[in-house]
Motif scaffolding. Structure first.
Motif, PDB file in Angstrom:
ATOM      1  N   THR A 165      29.549  28.407  14.037  1.00 39.17           N
ATOM      2  CA  THR A 165      30.512  29.859  14.670  1.00 39.17           C
ATOM      3  C   THR A 165      29.530  31.051  14.835  1.00 39.17           C
ATOM      4  N   VAL A 166      28.917  31.208  14.172  1.00 39.37           N
ATOM      5  CA  VAL A 166      27.120  32.382  13.743  1.00 39.37           C
ATOM      6  C   VAL A 166      26.689  32.096  14.428  1.00 39.37           C
ATOM      7  N   LEU A 167      26.312  31.189  14.560  1.00 37.87           N
ATOM      8  CA  LEU A 167      24.562  31.393  16.026  1.00 37.87           C
ATOM      9  C   LEU A 167      25.940  31.049  17.308  1.00 37.87           C
ATOM     10  N   SER A 168      26.861  30.132  17.551  1.00 43.43           N
ATOM     11  CA  SER A 168      27.255  30.187  18.556  1.00 43.43           C
ATOM     12  C   SER A 168      27.959  31.135  19.355  1.00 43.43           C
ATOM     13  N   GLN A 169      28.197  32.665  18.077  1.00 41.82           N
ATOM     14  CA  GLN A 169      28.583  33.753  18.327  1.00 41.82           C
ATOM     15  C   GLN A 169      27.887  34.475  19.082  1.00 41.82           C
ATOM     16  N   SER A 170      26.558  34.735  18.205  1.00 44.78           N
ATOM     17  CA  SER A 170      25.604  35.354  18.105  1.00 44.78           C
ATOM     18  C   SER A 170      25.710  34.975  19.531  1.00 44.78           C
ATOM     19  N   ALA A 171      24.715  34.029  20.061  1.00 42.33           N
ATOM     20  CA  ALA A 171      24.517  33.587  21.211  1.00 42.33           C
ATOM     21  C   ALA A 171      25.127  33.758  22.513  1.00 42.33           C
ATOM     22  N   VAL A 172      25.931  33.926  22.216  1.00 39.52           N
ATOM     23  CA  VAL A 172      27.341  34.261  23.550  1.00 39.52           C
ATOM     24  C   VAL A 172      26.973  36.196  23.897  1.00 39.52           C
ATOM     25  N   GLY A 173      27.094  36.586  22.657  1.00 40.56           N
ATOM     26  CA  GLY A 173      26.878  37.987  22.771  1.00 40.56           C
ATOM     27  C   GLY A 173      25.639  38.438  23.091  1.00 40.56           C
ATOM     28  N   ALA A 174      24.095  37.899  23.240  1.00 45.75           N
ATOM     29  CA  ALA A 174      23.200  38.351  23.622  1.00 45.75           C
ATOM     30  C   ALA A 174      22.765  37.454  24.940  1.00 45.75           C
ATOM     31  N   PHE A 175      23.315  36.774  25.117  1.00 42.11           N
ATOM     32  CA  PHE A 175      23.293  36.096  26.124  1.00 42.11           C
ATOM     33  C   PHE A 175      24.315  36.974  27.651  1.00 42.11           C
ATOM     34  N   ILE A 176      24.824  37.619  27.188  1.00 40.68           N
ATOM     35  CA  ILE A 176      26.062  38.499  27.983  1.00 40.68           C
ATOM     36  C   ILE A 176      25.287  39.768  27.890  1.00 40.68           C
ATOM     37  N   LEU A 177      24.798  40.059  26.666  1.00 38.70           N
ATOM     38  CA  LEU A 177      23.944  41.658  27.499  1.00 38.70           C
ATOM     39  C   LEU A 177      23.384  41.299  28.365  1.00 38.70           C
TER      40      LEU A 177
ATOM     41  N   ALA B  38      29.016  33.301  31.464  1.00 42.48           N
ATOM     42  CA  ALA B  38      29.424  34.465  30.315  1.00 42.48           C
ATOM     43  C   ALA B  38      30.471  34.866  30.921  1.00 42.48           C
ATOM     44  N   ALA B  39      31.124  34.931  31.507  1.00 38.41           N
ATOM     45  CA  ALA B  39      33.065  34.612  31.649  1.00 38.41           C
ATOM     46  C   ALA B  39      33.877  33.600  31.051  1.00 38.41           C
ATOM     47  N   VAL B  40      33.475  31.855  30.225  1.00 39.52           N
ATOM     48  CA  VAL B  40      32.767  30.250  29.876  1.00 39.52           C
ATOM     49  C   VAL B  40      32.887  31.593  27.999  1.00 39.52           C
ATOM     50  N   GLY B  41      31.886  32.146  28.206  1.00 38.95           N
ATOM     51  CA  GLY B  41      31.176  31.913  26.765  1.00 38.95           C
ATOM     52  C   GLY B  41      32.054  33.454  26.101  1.00 38.95           C
ATOM     53  N   VAL B  42      33.009  33.873  26.942  1.00 35.77           N
ATOM     54  CA  VAL B  42      34.162  35.265  26.309  1.00 35.77           C
ATOM     55  C   VAL B  42      35.157  34.733  25.985  1.00 35.77           C
ATOM     56  N   ALA B  43      36.026  33.145  26.479  1.00 31.14           N
ATOM     57  CA  ALA B  43      36.714  32.752  26.493  1.00 31.14           C
ATOM     58  C   ALA B  43      36.485  31.787  25.360  1.00 31.14           C
ATOM     59  N   PHE B  44      35.246  31.431  24.764  1.00 27.71           N
ATOM     60  CA  PHE B  44      34.793  30.509  24.630  1.00 27.71           C
ATOM     61  C   PHE B  44      35.327  31.254  22.636  1.00 27.71           C
ATOM     62  N   VAL B  45      34.625  32.476  23.168  1.00 26.67           N
ATOM     63  CA  VAL B  45      34.707  33.433  21.398  1.00 26.67           C
ATOM     64  C   VAL B  45      36.220  33.540  20.915  1.00 26.67           C
ATOM     65  N   ALA B  46      36.542  33.769  22.230  1.00 29.85           N
ATOM     66  CA  ALA B  46      38.297  34.308  22.257  1.00 29.85           C
ATOM     67  C   ALA B  46      38.951  33.571  21.079  1.00 29.85           C
ATOM     68  N   ALA B  47      38.365  31.957  21.369  1.00 26.44           N
ATOM     69  CA  ALA B  47      38.843  30.764  21.512  1.00 26.44           C
ATOM     70  C   ALA B  47      38.864  30.305  19.887  1.00 26.44           C
ATOM     71  N   ILE B  48      37.423  31.309  19.552  1.00 25.38           N
ATOM     72  CA  ILE B  48      37.274  30.411  17.955  1.00 25.38           C
ATOM     73  C   ILE B  48      38.570  30.526  16.968  1.00 25.38           C
ATOM     74  N   PRO B  49      38.757  32.272  16.890  1.00 23.45           N
ATOM     75  CA  PRO B  49      40.127  32.770  15.967  1.00 23.45           C
ATOM     76  C   PRO B  49      40.881  32.101  15.737  1.00 23.45           C
ATOM     77  N   THR B  50      40.913  31.575  17.070  1.00 25.61           N
ATOM     78  CA  THR B  50      42.769  30.542  16.812  1.00 25.61           C
ATOM     79  C   THR B  50      42.632  29.462  16.199  1.00 25.61           C
ATOM     80  N   VAL B  51      41.448  28.809  16.180  1.00 22.12           N
ATOM     81  CA  VAL B  51      41.434  27.753  15.234  1.00 22.12           C
ATOM     82  C   VAL B  51      42.143  27.737  13.580  1.00 22.12           C
ATOM     83  N   TYR B  52      41.715  29.341  13.140  1.00 19.70           N
ATOM     84  CA  TYR B  52      42.189  28.948  11.561  1.00 19.70           C
ATOM     85  C   TYR B  52      42.960  30.099  11.705  1.00 19.70           C
ATOM     86  N   GLN B  53      44.241  30.190  12.822  1.00 21.89           N
ATOM     87  CA  GLN B  53      45.567  31.148  12.552  1.00 21.89           C
ATOM     88  C   GLN B  53      46.735  29.619  11.937  1.00 21.89           C
ATOM     89  N   ILE B  54      46.003  29.193  10.956  1.00 24.41           N
ATOM     90  CA  ILE B  54      47.115  28.276   9.772  1.00 24.41           C
ATOM     91  C   ILE B  54      47.317  29.202   9.048  1.00 24.41           C
TER      92      ILE B  54
END
Length: 256
Positions: free
Chosen positions: A10-22, A114-130
């Motif tokens: 989660t940490v590395l993928s979220q950081s990588a997506v942020g860096a890619f977009i920036l 980049a657009a897919v990356g936005v969707a990906f990082v938005a999808a991660i928190p949905t996994v933890y709505q338990i």
């Protein structure tokens, strides 16, 4: 240690997506050299790849992991995995294409990634709505994870070439992370005080490194320190986010 692969994923993928977009946004404003941009994007994708490979260790038997794709559209975890695969493919191909100097369709492909990356990082928190994990099912889970895109992504982008934009985004992300800390911990305490009490050391070390990285980023904005300084700041914020994520997963049940 069962959840440790997810910490890195989660940490590395979220950081990588942020860096890619920036990096893409900075290149649009400054018209960066195509090969240089491609190399920077490729480095960001390598960071994403490391997170993805480590995260796969959590799946156990990898052949059975393909069954997760059958839940696309109805399972948050399946959506997360599918989007991560799509980002890895499109982002990697775009980065290599730009690095080779053959722009053409590769720059539009990078924006698609980049657009897919936005969707990906938005999808991660949905996994933890338990429902059964009160400390996870809060709006702060979304906020904390999305802030990693700014903090880690910003400083990684600064290291890879988008110096000014990355430092500004990273600094804003770190300030927001510190500002929400009291209310975030208060919500966690109300959800499960015993679990939260056991994470004091992890959260404490996270905040300490966060403050150090923030001071380093502000100094880099005011001065022109050597590249090693940016590397230390990026490394510091990534470790800080990893420590906070360990505490987050420890709120479930088994301490790491």
């Amino acid at each position: 240690m069962h959840e440790l692969p997810l910490v890195f994923f989660t940490v590395l993928s979220q950081s990588a997506v942020g860096a890619f977009i920036l990096l893409l946004l900075a290149s649009a404003g400054e018209k960066a050299e195509e090969r240089k941009l491609g190399f920077s994007l490729f480095c960001a994708m390598c960071l994403f790849g490391v997170g993805l490979v480590v995260g796969m260790l959590h799946l156990g038997q990898l052949l059975r992991a393909f069954n997760l794709f059958f839940g696309i559209g109805r399972s948050p975890m399946s959506n997360e995995i599918a989007l991560s695969a799509l980002f890895a493919a499109s982002g990697g191909i775009a980065a290599l294409g730009l690095w080779s100097g053959k722009g053409g369709l590769f720059r539009p492909l990078a924006w698609f990634a980049a657009a897919v990356g936005v969707a990906f990082v938005a999808a991660i928190p949905t996994v933890y709505q338990i429902e059964t994990v009160a400390a996870w099912k809060t709006g702060y889970t979304w906020l904390v994870m999305l802030l990693t895109v700014l903090t880690g992504g910003g400083l990684v982008a600064a290291l890879l070439g988008a110096r000014k934009a990355g430092l500004w985004v990273g600094t804003i992300g770190m300030l927001l992370s510190l500002l929400i800390r009291p209310s975030y911990l208060s919500v966690l305490w109300q959800a499960d005080s015993m679990m939260v009490a056991g994470q004091t050391v992890w959260f404490g070390m996270q905040v300490l490194l966060l403050l150090l990285a923030l001071c380093g980023a502000v100094y880099a904005l005011l001065r022109q320190p050597p590249r090693a300084w940016l590397f230390a700041c990026a490394g510091g914020i990534l470790v800080s986010e990893l420590l906070g994520r360990i505490a987050f997963y420890n709120l479930w049940a088994v301490a790491m």
